[in-house]
Design a protein around this motif. Sequence first.
Motif, PDB file in Angstrom:
ATOM      1  N   VAL A 205       0.843  -1.205   0.000  1.00 51.51           N
ATOM      2  CA  VAL A 205       0.000   0.000   0.000  1.00 51.51           C
ATOM      3  C   VAL A 205       0.877   1.252   0.000  1.00 51.51           C
ATOM      4  N   SER A 206       1.949   1.210   0.771  1.00 52.35           N
ATOM      5  CA  SER A 206       2.839   2.374   0.835  1.00 52.35           C
ATOM      6  C   SER A 206       3.518   2.606  -0.512  1.00 52.35           C
ATOM      7  N   CYS A 207       3.903   1.534  -1.168  1.00 48.85           N
ATOM      8  CA  CYS A 207       4.509   1.668  -2.497  1.00 48.85           C
ATOM      9  C   CYS A 207       3.520   2.327  -3.461  1.00 48.85           C
ATOM     10  N   TRP A 208       2.287   1.953  -3.330  1.00 55.87           N
ATOM     11  CA  TRP A 208       1.269   2.540  -4.217  1.00 55.87           C
ATOM     12  C   TRP A 208       1.132   4.043  -3.950  1.00 55.87           C
ATOM     13  N   LEU A 209       1.185   4.416  -2.671  1.00 56.62           N
ATOM     14  CA  LEU A 209       1.108   5.840  -2.323  1.00 56.62           C
ATOM     15  C   LEU A 209       2.301   6.593  -2.902  1.00 56.62           C
ATOM     16  N   VAL A 210       3.471   5.997  -2.763  1.00 59.11           N
ATOM     17  CA  VAL A 210       4.666   6.653  -3.309  1.00 59.11           C
ATOM     18  C   VAL A 210       4.548   6.767  -4.818  1.00 59.11           C
ATOM     19  N   ARG A 211       4.039   5.710  -5.431  1.00 57.85           N
ATOM     20  CA  ARG A 211       3.901   5.713  -6.892  1.00 57.85           C
ATOM     21  C   ARG A 211       2.940   6.803  -7.341  1.00 57.85           C
ATOM     22  N   ARG A 212       1.959   7.097  -6.510  1.00 55.67           N
ATOM     23  CA  ARG A 212       1.032   8.175  -6.840  1.00 55.67           C
ATOM     24  C   ARG A 212       1.624   9.540  -6.521  1.00 55.67           C
ATOM     25  N   GLY A 213       2.856   9.552  -6.034  1.00 53.24           N
ATOM     26  CA  GLY A 213       3.550  10.812  -5.784  1.00 53.24           C
ATOM     27  C   GLY A 213       3.115  11.527  -4.527  1.00 53.24           C
ATOM     28  N   SER A 214       2.590  10.805  -3.571  1.00 53.15           N
ATOM     29  CA  SER A 214       2.107  11.489  -2.365  1.00 53.15           C
ATOM     30  C   SER A 214       2.660  10.839  -1.109  1.00 53.15           C
ATOM     31  N   ASN A 215       2.721  11.621  -0.060  1.00 55.14           N
ATOM     32  CA  ASN A 215       3.031  11.103   1.274  1.00 55.14           C
ATOM     33  C   ASN A 215       4.327  10.286   1.331  1.00 55.14           C
ATOM     34  N   PHE A 216       5.382  10.785   0.689  1.00 53.00           N
ATOM     35  CA  PHE A 216       6.601   9.973   0.639  1.00 53.00           C
ATOM     36  C   PHE A 216       7.160   9.697   2.029  1.00 53.00           C
ATOM     37  N   ALA A 217       7.212  10.749   2.842  1.00 53.23           N
ATOM     38  CA  ALA A 217       7.815  10.572   4.176  1.00 53.23           C
ATOM     39  C   ALA A 217       7.020   9.562   5.003  1.00 53.23           C
ATOM     40  N   ALA A 218       5.695   9.699   4.962  1.00 56.88           N
ATOM     41  CA  ALA A 218       4.852   8.776   5.729  1.00 56.88           C
ATOM     42  C   ALA A 218       4.970   7.358   5.176  1.00 56.88           C
ATOM     43  N   ARG A 220       7.464   6.087   3.523  1.00 56.48           N
ATOM     44  CA  ARG A 220       8.787   5.539   3.840  1.00 56.48           C
ATOM     45  C   ARG A 220       8.820   5.010   5.272  1.00 56.48           C
ATOM     46  N   SER A 221       8.258   5.778   6.185  1.00 57.90           N
ATOM     47  CA  SER A 221       8.219   5.320   7.582  1.00 57.90           C
ATOM     48  C   SER A 221       7.437   4.016   7.678  1.00 57.90           C
ATOM     49  N   SER A 222       6.319   3.950   6.963  1.00 57.56           N
ATOM     50  CA  SER A 222       5.508   2.723   6.988  1.00 57.56           C
ATOM     51  C   SER A 222       6.269   1.553   6.395  1.00 57.56           C
ATOM     52  N   ILE A 223       6.946   1.822   5.279  1.00 59.36           N
ATOM     53  CA  ILE A 223       7.683   0.733   4.621  1.00 59.36           C
ATOM     54  C   ILE A 223       8.783   0.214   5.544  1.00 59.36           C
ATOM     55  N   ARG A 224       9.408   1.124   6.255  1.00 57.03           N
ATOM     56  CA  ARG A 224      10.485   0.681   7.137  1.00 57.03           C
ATOM     57  C   ARG A 224       9.938  -0.289   8.196  1.00 57.03           C
ATOM     58  N   ILE A 225       8.831   0.083   8.777  1.00 60.21           N
ATOM     59  CA  ILE A 225       8.245  -0.819   9.784  1.00 60.21           C
ATOM     60  C   ILE A 225       7.746  -2.099   9.118  1.00 60.21           C
ATOM     61  N   VAL A 414      11.534  -9.794  -1.898  1.00 56.04           N
ATOM     62  CA  VAL A 414      10.914  -8.458  -1.982  1.00 56.04           C
ATOM     63  C   VAL A 414      11.039  -7.743  -0.634  1.00 56.04           C
ATOM     64  N   LEU A 415      10.732  -8.458   0.440  1.00 58.56           N
ATOM     65  CA  LEU A 415      10.799  -7.841   1.767  1.00 58.56           C
ATOM     66  C   LEU A 415      12.233  -7.441   2.108  1.00 58.56           C
ATOM     67  N   ALA A 416      13.186  -8.301   1.767  1.00 53.24           N
ATOM     68  CA  ALA A 416      14.594  -7.980   2.049  1.00 53.24           C
ATOM     69  C   ALA A 416      15.005  -6.731   1.284  1.00 53.24           C
ATOM     70  N   ALA A 417      14.606  -6.647   0.027  1.00 52.50           N
ATOM     71  CA  ALA A 417      14.957  -5.472  -0.791  1.00 52.50           C
ATOM     72  C   ALA A 417      14.324  -4.218  -0.198  1.00 52.50           C
ATOM     73  N   MET A 418      13.078  -4.322   0.188  1.00 48.66           N
ATOM     74  CA  MET A 418      12.368  -3.162   0.750  1.00 48.66           C
ATOM     75  C   MET A 418      12.987  -2.735   2.084  1.00 48.66           C
ATOM     76  N   ALA A 419      13.331  -3.719   2.894  1.00 49.04           N
ATOM     77  CA  ALA A 419      13.905  -3.401   4.206  1.00 49.04           C
ATOM     78  C   ALA A 419      15.235  -2.685   4.034  1.00 49.04           C
ATOM     79  N   CYS A 420      16.056  -3.217   3.136  1.00 47.49           N
ATOM     80  CA  CYS A 420      17.364  -2.599   2.911  1.00 47.49           C
ATOM     81  C   CYS A 420      17.199  -1.197   2.327  1.00 47.49           C
ATOM     82  N   ALA A 421      16.306  -1.075   1.353  1.00 45.83           N
ATOM     83  CA  ALA A 421      16.099   0.237   0.720  1.00 45.83           C
ATOM     84  C   ALA A 421      15.605   1.249   1.736  1.00 45.83           C
ATOM     85  N   SER A 422      14.641   0.868   2.545  1.00 46.97           N
ATOM     86  CA  SER A 422      14.069   1.839   3.493  1.00 46.97           C
ATOM     87  C   SER A 422      15.089   2.246   4.558  1.00 46.97           C
TER      88      SER A 422
END
Lengths: 523, 380
Positions: A205-218, A220-225, A414-422
């Motif tokens: 869901v967070s990736c989709w929000l980022v893809r829509r160009g909104s709420n990046f900071a929020a 990113r925080s969600s993706i990290r968790i 996918v989770l490992a990539a996301m965790a490392c990226a975040s």
Amino acid sequence: MNELASVIDWSRAQFALTAIYHWLFVPLTIGLATIVGIMETIYYRTGNERWKALTKFWMTLFGINFAIGVATGIILEFEFGTNWSNYSWFVGDIFGAPLAIEGIFAFFMEATFVAVMFFGWDKVSRGFHLASTWLTALGVTLSALWILVANAWMQNPVGMTFDPGQMRNVMDNFTEVAFNAVAMNKFFHTVFSTWALAGIFVVGVSCWLVRRGSNFAAARSSIRIGAWFGLAGMLLTLATGDGSAVQVARVQPMKLAAMEGLYDGKVGQELVGFGILNTKKQPGDDAAPMLFDISIPYGLSVLANHDPHSFVPGINDLIEGIELTPQGDTIHTTGYAERIAAGRRAQEALRAYGTAKNAGDTAAMNEAAAAVAKDFKYFGYGYFEKPEEAVPPVALTFYAFRVMVGLGTLLLLVLAAMACASAFRPTLLRNKYLQLAGICSLPLVWICSQAGWIVAEVGRQPWTIQDLLPVSAGISNVTAGNVQTTFWMFAIIFTLLLIAEISIMVRFIRRASTTDIETATHL
Amino acid sequence: MNELEILQHYWWFLISVLGAALVFMLFVQGGQSMLCCARNETERQLIVNCLGRKWEITFTTLVVFGGAFFASFPLFYSTSFGGAYWLWMLILVSFVVQAVSYEYRRKRGNVYGTGFYDSLLMFNGLFGCVLLGVAVAMMFFGAEFTIDKGNILDGANPVISRWSATRGLEAIASWRNLLLGATVFFLARTLAALYFVNSISGEEALTRRMRRAATYNGLVFTALFVVFAVVLLSSSGLRLQADGTFAAEPYLYLHNMLSMWGAGVVFVLGVVAVLYGIARTTADSHWHKGIWYCGAGTIAVVTTLLLMAGWGDTAYYPSLLDPQCSLTITNSSSSEFTLRVMSYVSAFIPFVVGYIAYVWRKMNAKPLTPEELAGEPHQY
């Protein structure tokens, strides 16, 4: 198909339908409750309003999902009575206890504190609210514990004896039931898998929000968790999955054989990584079990026994009576033909017990009871005509296992990539391929989770209680027409509710993409 | 009494209290059936949100009631649920649709519109109460089943508990069962009206109408309850004899009430509390504690009714097809070991009740107002 067979099949279909729908919602509830708890804890400790906003955002999605999980759950509990009434009597003395404990300890906890979670922000202190959120998470997790204790007992019935006077099983050791090794492993395997699923959900869901160009900071925080939590969940799921395989090899070896499409085992058994089953293959014939396969040498021996040179029995071996001991040693035990004979002897002795009881002949009762006890281990086989009836549907079990493992591995990456990226390269989260990977993981994690349950439940067929009660003897006094009607009724209701749930979630997330989550008061 | 019998009586008592708590909590369903009484959107929102914060406790009480019955009296569970198939399925459907309706009714993208979900809430409000009443009435007036445990050895037809061909529909058609169903329904509406009087403020017109609703529904409930009590106390029932057979006994429940005089006293006190709650709410326009008197009275009355159904060697599930197949707490219970284990678990019930009461008090410290609702981001 005769009426009895039709009732059995429709009852199974209805239970499967309900369980599948229920499991669409429950893993997200369990996993997301913990994620919301983590986010609120960060808010409590830091006072950062972003975390409060994120807590409320994910809590809203939790609430939408929670309601429908509760709705489908009530049907499951009562279906044990409505559609499996013989089962309810035969093992109700043991099986009912975990269900009641689940209600007393878990359901009331989640029902009480979930209201504080949603409506208590301005009514209770911050600390009390945080405690309520965690108690809700604890409640849903405890709920999983007790229902899995009940489920595991069906797969590995322990802590009970058969009472011929009442023609049912009675509990004689609650500790064995509650701390059944299968239950403990199943609980952790299942709960960790819900962490992975919820982690993927938050990431997707967070990736989709980022893809829509909104709420990046929020986001990113969600993706990290979500990513770290999900990654931990997936790794622990793998670890406990290994434990499950070892247990299945000993407790339900026929399930393991079906998972592998293995008919004739050998020392140093390979594991089929990818394969196409020969659907015409039957136990005991000479046809090849696989049309095509790519196998990992020694893989199944390692999986089942942690020993590459160990023997793993196949379906034909098991029918002949070749099994593994709890220590992993190969033994020649009772073949299925003999088990059928033993089951019939036990049933005949039970019949004689009833006759003697009616006649008041105590000596004959004692003699019959001893005969029942002698062969009771194979009581359920007495309902079969031939050994092949004790073999589960191989193809569904085989392919579902591969789907689960394959998708689980993919999602781990996918989770490992996301965790490392975040954590280390947040700008990577703007990479559209990574975003797409996160979004595409959403349906895959549900398929993976459902496949796991299909392996567990289809693989243990035809038993409701392993070796003791086949599904054919567990049914209720209903007609096939009755069950068909309720099957379609539930299929329609659940589908309509699922459509509504997905629509509400999508609309909510879309709306979030056009709003600043951190400052919005109403989404 | 030996230890097993003590445990069986103890668990029937717990089941009775749980059943009584469920009947009290049906005020949520009663309130849902009054949704159409709202005259504007604000009133409707107040009603729904006032109830919506409690629906899960009702739902959970129902689930735990089922789970506790399964654990303590599995033969009832297998006989009733597997036999009265359509009755239980209709009850379940009505609760399934309730569970989602609160959460979804006002959410954007809910596909079917708010009116659809409100209709489902009203459906649950009506049918949930009436059908649960019908299901409980069978504990007094009997059900069409037989039991033969030996059937489990018949591979061609292995079911031990068998029911008449109508599979629970006949229970819905019985006037005595429907009488209790209607009584429960109007009790639930009365309790709901009292709950609204207690828990909503700032909408005086709604509060006044709810006071009137408590009166009207209370009157109907009282009339129905009197008829039900007369029918029940004048009915015959089945009692287990010393030789292990069942025999019909005229005025069985009246005899039980007189012999269990303590329960009889609680029953009378409960009735008085219910009537006091209704009457004073009607007479005193500033008094809003009727729900607690009525609620406590409801729990007392239902508990004693269920005790009279199960204690004293009474068949709590009489078979209309073969009286000798009737269920008592002794022939349908779990084993002594299981009941003892479950009794240890039940020691935690006061703790559970305690935290529910604590949270309830915290959340209901101030009545719900239109102003609070307007500022609430999470609304039903």
